[in-house]
Design a protein around this motif. Structure first.
Motif, short mmCIF file in Angstrom:
data_model
loop_
_atom_site.label_atom_id
_atom_site.label_comp_id
_atom_site.label_asym_id
_atom_site.label_seq_id
_atom_site.Cartn_x
_atom_site.Cartn_y
_atom_site.Cartn_z
N CYS A 1 1.07 -1.12 0.23
CA CYS A 1 -0.01 0.13 0.02
C CYS A 1 0.56 0.41 -0.20
O CYS A 1 2.05 1.14 0.42
CB CYS A 1 -0.69 -0.47 1.18
SG CYS A 1 -0.43 0.74 2.66
N ARG A 2 0.35 2.52 -0.17
CA ARG A 2 1.46 3.60 -0.13
C ARG A 2 -0.12 4.72 0.73
O ARG A 2 -1.19 4.08 0.60
CB ARG A 2 1.15 4.68 -1.65
CG ARG A 2 2.26 3.12 -2.55
CD ARG A 2 2.53 4.03 -4.26
NE ARG A 2 0.60 4.14 -4.73
CZ ARG A 2 1.09 5.73 -4.56
NH1 ARG A 2 1.32 6.56 -4.63
NH2 ARG A 2 0.10 5.21 -6.19
N ILE A 3 0.19 5.52 0.60
CA ILE A 3 -0.52 6.79 1.74
C ILE A 3 0.29 7.80 1.48
O ILE A 3 0.91 8.32 0.91
CB ILE A 3 0.38 6.56 3.14
CG1 ILE A 3 0.00 5.34 3.58
CG2 ILE A 3 -0.76 7.71 3.94
CD1 ILE A 3 0.59 5.05 4.64
N ASP A 4 -1.48 8.19 0.69
CA ASP A 4 -1.66 10.17 0.29
C ASP A 4 -2.26 10.50 1.14
O ASP A 4 -3.58 9.66 2.45
CB ASP A 4 -1.85 9.80 -0.91
CG ASP A 4 -1.03 11.55 -2.21
OD1 ASP A 4 -0.61 12.66 -0.61
OD2 ASP A 4 -1.52 11.76 -2.45
N PHE A 5 -2.75 12.21 1.75
CA PHE A 5 -3.32 12.73 1.88
C PHE A 5 -3.87 13.83 1.32
O PHE A 5 -3.76 14.03 0.81
CB PHE A 5 -2.37 13.30 3.54
CG PHE A 5 -2.07 12.32 4.14
CD1 PHE A 5 -2.74 12.01 5.85
CD2 PHE A 5 -0.84 11.92 4.44
CE1 PHE A 5 -2.27 10.39 6.46
CE2 PHE A 5 -0.56 11.40 4.93
CZ PHE A 5 -0.89 10.37 6.39
N ILE A 6 -5.55 14.22 2.00
CA ILE A 6 -6.14 14.81 1.54
C ILE A 6 -6.47 16.26 2.70
O ILE A 6 -7.38 15.13 3.48
CB ILE A 6 -7.09 15.41 0.54
CG1 ILE A 6 -7.57 15.44 -0.57
CG2 ILE A 6 -8.27 13.92 1.53
CD1 ILE A 6 -8.60 15.09 -1.10
N ALA A 7 -6.61 17.13 2.74
CA ALA A 7 -7.96 18.32 3.70
C ALA A 7 -8.66 18.80 3.15
O ALA A 7 -8.66 19.15 2.19
CB ALA A 7 -7.12 19.04 4.20
N VAL A 8 -9.96 19.15 3.68
CA VAL A 8 -11.16 18.93 3.93
C VAL A 8 -11.77 20.20 4.83
O VAL A 8 -10.92 19.76 6.14
CB VAL A 8 -12.26 18.12 2.84
CG1 VAL A 8 -11.82 18.10 1.71
CG2 VAL A 8 -12.69 17.57 4.01
N SER A 9 -12.57 21.25 4.69
CA SER A 9 -13.05 22.05 6.14
C SER A 9 -14.30 22.11 5.49
O SER A 9 -14.94 22.32 4.52
CB SER A 9 -12.68 23.31 5.49
OG SER A 9 -13.18 24.39 6.29
#
Length: 180
Positions: free
Chosen positions: A59-67
């Motif tokens: 697996c690989r990991i990435d991030f996203i951010a929302v408000s």
């Protein structure tokens, strides 16, 4: 422990459920080749770290951010704060959330990432509030259904406090007023 906190899910109970989820996800994606875990910041970090360490598949990991803004008074609109660093087209993607409260964030992310043509797009959340279930929000991999209380710990916060607790607890209304 702080008198304003009442443990809802112990560290041990969380660890058992995370292991079970990792086993189920590993089995489901065994033939996929690789899985991209998309962590929804900031609350997912503890859950995502524990879950990813227990997966038996690449697996690989990435991030996203929302408000989310206006949830208590107006529209409850969601906006993108930080996007993924990688292209997800033709990849197997699993959105990893700490908690689904209203379901608006998950609906937004599913539409946003689904439009990028991943090979598959599924969802995983450690927690879902009962109100979201009543609204018909569905999650592919779910840890626990919880009451509609304010929770802290294991990545969840109140006014940027309590994230590092190893368990999940309810925070009393009196404490929320005091902490402002």
């Amino acid at each position: 422990m702080d008198a304003a906190l009442e443990v809802l899910l112990s560290e041990a109970a969380i660890a058992v459920r995370v292991r079970e989820l990792a086993g189920q996800i590993s089995e489901d994606y065994r033939q996929a080749g690789s899985l991209l875990l998309v962590g929804v910041l900031r609350g997912c970090y503890m859950f995502l770290a524990d879950l990813s360490r227990r997966l038996t598949i690449p697996c690989r990991i990435d991030f996203i951010a929302v408000s989310s803004y206006g949830q208590s008074t107006t529209s409850g609109a969601v906006r993108l704060i930080m996007d993924l660093r990688s292209d997800i087209a033709a990849q197997h993607v699993l959105i990893v959330e700490d908690i689904i409260d209203t379901g608006r964030t998950l609906e937004y992310l599913t539409r946003l990432l689904g439009a990028r043509r991943p090979a598959s797009l599924k969802t995983c959340s450690l927690l879902i509030k009962e109100q979201s279930i009543r609204r018909g929000i569905r999650v592919d991999y779910l840890g626990f259904t919880i009451p509609d209380d304010w929770l802290v710990g294991y990545g969840l916060d109140y006014a940027d406090r309590f994230r590092a607790l190893p368990y999940i607890a309810t925070l009393s209304p009196a404490a929320r007023r005091t902490l402002g």
